[in-house]
Design an enzyme around this catalytic site. Structure first.
Site, PDB file in Angstrom:
ATOM      1  N   TYR A  13     -15.973  23.368 132.151  1.00  0.00           N
ATOM      2  CA  TYR A  13     -16.340  23.726 131.726  1.00  0.00           C
ATOM      3  C   TYR A  13     -15.940  26.093 131.557  1.00  0.00           C
ATOM      4  CZ  TYR A  13     -17.321  19.571 129.659  1.00  0.00           C
ATOM      5  OH  TYR A  13     -17.171  18.228 129.940  1.00  0.00           O
ATOM      6  N   HIS A  46     -18.275  34.503 122.000  1.00  0.00           N
ATOM      7  CA  HIS A  46     -18.870  33.463 122.619  1.00  0.00           C
ATOM      8  C   HIS A  46     -20.191  33.325 122.910  1.00  0.00           C
ATOM      9  CE1 HIS A  46     -14.133  33.498 122.701  1.00  0.00           C
ATOM     10  NE2 HIS A  46     -14.370  32.701 122.552  1.00  0.00           N
ATOM     11  N   ARG A  62      -3.349  26.136 126.363  1.00  0.00           N
ATOM     12  CA  ARG A  62      -4.739  25.754 126.664  1.00  0.00           C
ATOM     13  C   ARG A  62      -5.194  24.890 126.041  1.00  0.00           C
ATOM     14  NH1 ARG A  62      -9.886  27.807 124.571  1.00  0.00           N
ATOM     15  NH2 ARG A  62     -10.682  27.207 126.904  1.00  0.00           N
ATOM     16  N   ASN A 107      -7.925  22.782 123.888  1.00  0.00           N
ATOM     17  CA  ASN A 107      -9.862  23.040 123.824  1.00  0.00           C
ATOM     18  C   ASN A 107     -10.368  21.663 123.407  1.00  0.00           C
ATOM     19  OD1 ASN A 107     -12.777  24.287 124.412  1.00  0.00           O
ATOM     20  ND2 ASN A 107     -12.686  24.835 121.761  1.00  0.00           N
ATOM     21  N   GLU A 137      -7.979  20.587 120.744  1.00  0.00           N
ATOM     22  CA  GLU A 137      -7.471  21.955 119.720  1.00  0.00           C
ATOM     23  C   GLU A 137      -6.157  22.230 121.085  1.00  0.00           C
ATOM     24  OE1 GLU A 137     -10.651  24.685 118.969  1.00  0.00           O
ATOM     25  OE2 GLU A 137     -10.832  23.806 117.106  1.00  0.00           O
ATOM     26  N   TYR A 146     -24.536  21.775 122.666  1.00  0.00           N
ATOM     27  CA  TYR A 146     -23.209  22.513 121.583  1.00  0.00           C
ATOM     28  C   TYR A 146     -22.464  22.508 121.110  1.00  0.00           C
ATOM     29  CZ  TYR A 146     -19.582  25.935 121.982  1.00  0.00           C
ATOM     30  OH  TYR A 146     -19.075  27.374 121.688  1.00  0.00           O
ATOM     31  N   LYS A 147     -21.854  20.974 121.734  1.00  0.00           N
ATOM     32  CA  LYS A 147     -20.579  20.599 121.347  1.00  0.00           C
ATOM     33  C   LYS A 147     -21.529  19.279 119.923  1.00  0.00           C
ATOM     34  CE  LYS A 147     -17.805  20.130 124.756  1.00  0.00           C
ATOM     35  NZ  LYS A 147     -16.298  21.737 124.280  1.00  0.00           N
TER      36      LYS A 147
END
Lengths: 323, 172, 317
Positions: A19, A170, A200, A202, A242, A293-294
């Site tokens: 992560y 962030h 990248r 996510n 994403e 968090y997710k």
């Protein structure tokens, strides 16, 4: 594999996930956009959201206009280069005509003259692509989020984050600073070069098939997180990926992030046994603070039970198809 | 488009933790600006400045215009020490930044009521709150959880929507 | 259309600007518009014949608005390793030159209240587009420019006619010396920029700090030399896969890793950002980056610039 499955950017190359790594790789081919079979549906949804709640989906600061035009130039050229049948661009000095065959639209404007467009340049060009467009500007060796068109947010507020630095944006990510990822990725972005784009991934999970998970409407879609059961997990929970593509704008030194969000219900994911194995490994090893968090914590138990059942080889798909 | 150029690039977070100034030597000049006289932090700094024989001016909180002019007249090498209540410090730092000062060229001692502003995730209304962990939005009535996520542009903390079955989280 | 990387150009024009400086005008080989750039940007150029290839960064010195061509100005260096000699004596009109997209490591500040530029000799080049940008944005600036004589002062007439009143020239053979103390009485919010020989940049940087300029208000251009002197080939073993790779003298470790499919994230390729650092399990490293701490140097190598001095390097990969 069917078409939707084969184009799904499954993010786990193995059964573990770092992560805090900078998982960026050079982008090939170097296009900022991708047109998928969901184009019509997603463009329609985007425009509906923009019309309904414009300030939630679009924000910009006044000095970003030049960079916004650079984005228009980049995105329109990429559309016509990657999809020459669907998109056409004619240029007569600064008089541009853009033809979108998929929507049947023809847009004429004077490049560099904002008054010739119905919306701000970034808001205009974003209406022709499935991607969300986020513009960060580099000023005095710092990165600021200064404009964006965001219709499919993963529960973050463009209005609130406008004007923030990379580190400020962030701040809510657990461990992001302590583990050194914040500095590492910021340094990477500050040194990104024009002509060398990156990509990248996510990932997250969403309860419900919602692309538009705005924090403003959390009370509407967030409740589904509490309605997950072992029986409905396959159809309710979606792996949300994403695909982020990063471009340095050579003229203004801005950085464009294009974000293409893909959703896959778990019931389709589990049909790929290899994906099921890796996904199960990653999810069951998920640190608590990342799960919080997710937003996964409320349905962690039914999710694990569902995956366990799948791993055991239960043929649940058939039942779900019948439902 | 919003016209917030100055705000964005230069507005900074005012550290309220600092109680004392630390004298920075080798500056061409120090300007000490205090909202009230007899502040311990200012007295201590003054003793240090005088001991070292450094050039300084001590300014009482005067008219806004005078302070803006004073800042604008400064040459490179001037260092600012600002002591005051949050409201006054915000005014002064805005003027200093307008004149061209950066965060590295000043120190701030901020005292007085510690009130903060909260941004409603649902309706974007901003309200002043105390030290609560959770409040109801005064505009839309949504139950909000106060977070440490702060925006300089809005000068406010983020208030997450709280569901009756509380979780929260932002998935980025 | 958007250009790929790198960009193919041809030399369209060559002008003798001063006895030792030539200006080269490069046009895209396919006639497409070139990427935009901002004042302070440079391109990496590649010219040569056969085995002999010169790769050099040069600041863009033309007008940022012009998309049809780029311009660079090159001084024939006394101690040249060959790059400027090749450009001056071998490069002809119509010759092919491969260039990178413009990169800007020397951008102007957005919060400056006033810009002060100091150029020594050919160090003038990045300031030409910077002044054009500042003028267009309505920002105030001044240029201080040192050269031995007026005859050897590149772009003297152009600068004089366009920016009269904002520039001062110092011709050393006429007894006029450019001095750092011009920075001393500037107003708060002034940003200073230096371009010239390393010793000049260092002297001005130190002076600026002594006058009280914050670090972030001091800007200068630093080109890291493009090639390692006496680069030697070495072998790399990837510990986890057991794969062995050869790094020849003319290639960087990063290039070899990428070519063999190892996805190392990278960014600057100049040893400045540390993105391409990889873990070292065994072997000696000659560090050439400017980012790793002493502690990190014990276990990492910045693969774009640093090399191994032992015959074999084992990477934690």
């Amino acid at each position: 594999m069917n078409d939707a499955l084969s184009r799904f950017p499954f993010p786990f190359k193995k059964g573990t996930y770092d992560y805090y790594a900078n998982n960026s790789i050079p982008l090939q081919p170097p296009y900022s956009i991708e047109v998928t079979p969901a184009y019509q549906h997603e463009i329609h949804l985007k425009r509906r959201l923009l019309n309904k709640a414009h300030s939630r989906c679009y924000q910009s600061l006044s000095h970003t206009e030049e960079a916004q035009w650079e984005v228009v130039e980049l995105v329109l050229h990429h559309l016509t280069a990657a999809y020459p049948k669907e998109f056409l661009l004619h240029k007569e000095k600064d008089n541009w005509t853009f033809i979108n065959q998929l929507t049947g639209e023809e847009e004429r404007f004077v490049f560099g003259d904002a008054a010739s467009l119905p919306f701000e340049p970034l808001d205009f060009v974003g209406r022709h692509v499935q991607e969300d467009l986020i513009l960060m500007m580099q000023r005095d060796a710092e990165l600021f989020l200064e404009a964006g068109q965001l219709c499919f947010p993963g529960n973050w507020s463009l209005v609130f984050k406008l004007g923030m630095t990379f580190h400020e944006i962030h701040e809510p990510i657990p461990g992001f600073f302590e583990r050194g990822a914040a500095d590492k990725i910021r340094t990477f972005l500050l040194h990104m070069e024009a002509g060398r784009p990156w990509m990248r991934n996510n990932w997250s999970l969403t309860a419900g098939n919602f692309l538009d998970t705005f924090p403003e409407t959390y009370h509407e879609w967030g409740i589904h997180r509490h309605r997950v059961t072992v029986d409905n997990a396959g159809s309710l929970i979606h792996l949300r990926v994403e695909v982020q593509k990063l471009f340095r704008l050579p003229g203004t030194q801005g950085i464009l992030f294009t974000i293409h969000t893909h959703m896959l219900p778990l019931k389709q994911l589990v049909r790929q046994r290899e994906w099921l194995h890796r996904f199960t490994q990653v999810v069951t090893q998920l640190p608590d603070e990342i799960a919080d968090y997710k937003g996964i914590t409320p349905y962690k138990q039914p999710l694990f039970a569902y995956l366990h059942k799948q791993m055991e080889g239960e043929k649940e798909e058939k039942n779900e198809i019948r439902q | 488009m919003k016209s917030d150029n100055e705000k964005i690039v230069n507005k900074f977070v005012i550290q309220t933790k600092r109680r004392k100034f630390t004298f920075v030597p080798n500056r061409r000049k120090s300007i000490i600006l205090a909202e009230e006289t007899n502040l311990e932090a200012v007295d201590e700094l003054l003793r240090e400045v005088k001991n070292r024989g450094a050039a300084y001016s001590l300014i009482d909180a005067g008219e806004k215009k005078e302070i803006a002019d004073l800042f604008a007249r400064q040459k490179i090498g001037t260092y600012l020490y600002l002591a005051g209540t949050p409201q006054r410090i915000k005014e002064w730092t805005a003027m200093a930044v307008k004149a061209g000062f950066t965060e590295e060229e000043m120190q701030i001692v901020c005292y007085g009521a510690e009130e903060q502003r909260l941004f409603c995730a649902h309706c974007h209304h901003i309200q002043t709150i105390g030290k609560e962990d959770a409040v109801q939005c005064a505009h839309c009535g949504m139950q909000l959880e106060v977070s440490s996520h702060y925006s300089r542009l809005h000068d406010a903390y983020y208030g997450y929507i709280q569901l009756p079955c509380s979780d929260g989280g932002e998935s980025r | 259309m958007i250009h790929g990387t790198p960009i193919q150009t041809v030399v369209k024009e060559i002008e003798q600007v001063t006895p030792r400086v030539k200006r080269f005008t490069l046009a895209p080989a396919d006639g497409r518009e070139l990427p935009r750039f901002s004042g302070g940007a440079h391109i990496l150029t590649r010219v040569g014949v056969g085995e002999q290839v010169w790769q050099r960064p040069y600041s863009l010195c033309g007008d940022p608005h012009i998309r049809a061509v780029y311009q660079i100005a090159i001084r024939l260096q006394k101690n040249s390793l060959g790059g400027s000699v090749f450009w001056h004596h071998q490069v002809r009109k119509g010759q092919k030159v491969t260039i990178s997209w413009p990169q800007n490591h020397f951008p102007m500040s957005h919060r400056a209240r006033h810009h002060v530029f100091f150029a020594a000799g050919i160090g003038i080049t990045p300031f030409l587009p910077m002044m054009a940008d500042a003028e267009e944005r309505g920002e105030t600036f001044e240029l201080h420019y040192a050269a031995p004589t007026r005859e050897q002062c590149a772009f003297y007439d152009e600068i004089q006619s366009r920016y009269k009143g904002c520039c001062r020239f110092y011709f050393s053979q006429e007894g006029k010396r450019m001095r750092p103390d011009v920075m001393k009485d500037q107003s708060v919010g002034t940003h200073v920029y230096f371009c010239g020989p390393a010793a000049m940049v260092e002297a001005y940087r130190k002076a600026a700090i002594s006058y009280g300029y914050p670090q972030k208000s001091i800007h200068y251009e630093l080109f890291i030399p493009p090639a390692v002197e006496d680069a030697k080939p070495f072998e790399v073993e990837l510990r986890h896969s057991g794969k062995t790779l050869q790094v020849p003298a003319e290639k960087t470790l990063l290039e070899v890793l990428l070519n063999s499919g190892v996805e190392v994230p990278f960014a600057c390729r100049m040893g400045r950002c540390g993105t391409c650092a990889v873990g070292v399990a065994a072997g000696e490293v000659k560090h050439r980056d400017v980012i790793l701490s002493d502690e990190e140097k014990k276990t990492k190598i910045v693969s774009c610039v640093s090399r191994s001095t032992s015959t074999k390097l084992v990477l934690d990969f």
